[in-house]
Design a protein around this motif. Structure first.
Motif, PDB file in Angstrom:
ATOM      1  N   GLY A  15      56.264 -38.504-107.810  1.00 59.62           N
ATOM      2  CA  GLY A  15      56.577 -38.785-106.420  1.00 59.62           C
ATOM      3  C   GLY A  15      55.518 -38.266-105.466  1.00 59.62           C
ATOM      4  O   GLY A  15      54.477 -37.752-105.876  1.00 59.62           O
ATOM      5  N   SER A  16      55.827 -38.397-104.165  1.00 61.34           N
ATOM      6  CA  SER A  16      54.876 -38.026-103.116  1.00 61.34           C
ATOM      7  C   SER A  16      55.559 -37.189-102.039  1.00 61.34           C
ATOM      8  O   SER A  16      56.764 -37.316-101.807  1.00 61.34           O
ATOM      9  N   ARG A  66      44.487 -36.988-106.308  1.00 65.05           N
ATOM     10  CA  ARG A  66      45.933 -37.093-106.063  1.00 65.05           C
ATOM     11  C   ARG A  66      46.303 -36.623-104.650  1.00 65.05           C
ATOM     12  O   ARG A  66      47.252 -37.136-104.064  1.00 65.05           O
ATOM     13  N   PHE A  67      45.593 -35.638-104.142  1.00 62.98           N
ATOM     14  CA  PHE A  67      45.891 -35.069-102.827  1.00 62.98           C
ATOM     15  C   PHE A  67      44.826 -35.508-101.829  1.00 62.98           C
ATOM     16  O   PHE A  67      43.652 -35.658-102.181  1.00 62.98           O
ATOM     17  N   THR A  68      45.253 -35.667-100.577  1.00 61.86           N
ATOM     18  CA  THR A  68      44.333 -36.023 -99.504  1.00 61.86           C
ATOM     19  C   THR A  68      44.603 -35.132 -98.293  1.00 61.86           C
ATOM     20  O   THR A  68      45.743 -35.031 -97.843  1.00 61.86           O
ATOM     21  N   GLN A  81      48.534 -34.877 -97.920  1.00 63.23           N
ATOM     22  CA  GLN A  81      49.262 -35.950 -98.592  1.00 63.23           C
ATOM     23  C   GLN A  81      49.159 -35.710-100.089  1.00 63.23           C
ATOM     24  O   GLN A  81      48.048 -35.660-100.629  1.00 63.23           O
ATOM     25  N   MET A  82      50.299 -35.567-100.727  1.00 62.81           N
ATOM     26  CA  MET A  82      50.330 -35.264-102.156  1.00 62.81           C
ATOM     27  C   MET A  82      50.987 -36.414-102.906  1.00 62.81           C
ATOM     28  O   MET A  82      52.170 -36.707-102.686  1.00 62.81           O
ATOM     29  N   ASN A  83      50.227 -37.059-103.763  1.00 60.78           N
ATOM     30  CA  ASN A  83      50.726 -38.172-104.568  1.00 60.78           C
ATOM     31  C   ASN A  83      50.693 -37.807-106.045  1.00 60.78           C
ATOM     32  O   ASN A  83      50.015 -36.859-106.445  1.00 60.78           O
ATOM     33  N   LEU A 121      57.946 -24.610 -99.372  1.00 68.85           N
ATOM     34  CA  LEU A 121      58.152 -24.705-100.810  1.00 68.85           C
ATOM     35  C   LEU A 121      58.183 -26.159-101.269  1.00 68.85           C
ATOM     36  O   LEU A 121      58.933 -26.979-100.739  1.00 68.85           O
ATOM     37  N   VAL A 122      57.378 -26.439-102.276  1.00 68.03           N
ATOM     38  CA  VAL A 122      57.369 -27.744-102.932  1.00 68.03           C
ATOM     39  C   VAL A 122      57.823 -27.545-104.372  1.00 68.03           C
ATOM     40  O   VAL A 122      57.235 -26.746-105.104  1.00 68.03           O
ATOM     41  N   THR A 123      58.859 -28.263-104.769  1.00 65.45           N
ATOM     42  CA  THR A 123      59.372 -28.183-106.131  1.00 65.45           C
ATOM     43  C   THR A 123      59.314 -29.568-106.747  1.00 65.45           C
ATOM     44  O   THR A 123      59.884 -30.515-106.204  1.00 65.45           O
ATOM     45  N   VAL A 124      58.628 -29.671-107.876  1.00 69.00           N
ATOM     46  CA  VAL A 124      58.488 -30.945-108.569  1.00 69.00           C
ATOM     47  C   VAL A 124      59.248 -30.859-109.883  1.00 69.00           C
ATOM     48  O   VAL A 124      58.930 -30.032-110.741  1.00 69.00           O
TER      49      VAL A 124
END
Length: 126
Positions: A15-16, A66-68, A81-83, A121-124
């Motif tokens: 995801g993004s 992947r990131f911009t 932007q994280m893809n 916090l980003v959780t993948v």
């Protein structure tokens, strides 16, 4: 100077997410800005940086492609932007800034930066 990062959350692998960082008291075209992240039990690591208004972004190898990283100077806001997110991207993400331009080899070094946001916090999930 105040930096306010937001946009974190829970996302599935692949995801993004887009993380904005709003800056106040910081509008120098010659300033350097960056994103860092820190996973539990690990040191803070550089994700991406821009050394000045005229410089393009630099990326850590782990996120390249992947990131911009972009900055909107009119809004005093920068974005990550994280893809194609992976579970190993799980971390607290911080934005950082300093008033002056820095050399490329320290652009992703946390000790190079004076001002920090509070982190988001980003959780993948896998």
């Amino acid at each position: 100077v105040q930096l306010q990062a937001s946009g974190g959350g829970l996302v599935q692998a692949g995801g993004s997410l887009r993380l904005p960082c709003a800056a106040s008291g910081f509008a120098s075209d010659y300033g350097s800005v960056a994103w860092f992240r820190q996973a539990p039990g690990k040191e803070r690591e550089g994700v991406s940086c821009i050394r000045s208004f005229s410089s393009g972004p630099m990326y850590a190898d782990s996120v390249k492609g992947r990131f911009t990283f972009t900055r909107d100077n009119a809004k005093n806001t920068m974005y990550l932007q994280m893809n194609s997110l992976k579970p190993e991207d799980t971390a607290v993400y911080y934005c950082a800034a300093r008033f002056t331009r820095i050399l490329p080899y320290v652009c992703l070094d946390p000790s190079s930066y004076t001002y920090w946001g509070q982190g988001t916090l980003v959780t993948v999930s896998s």
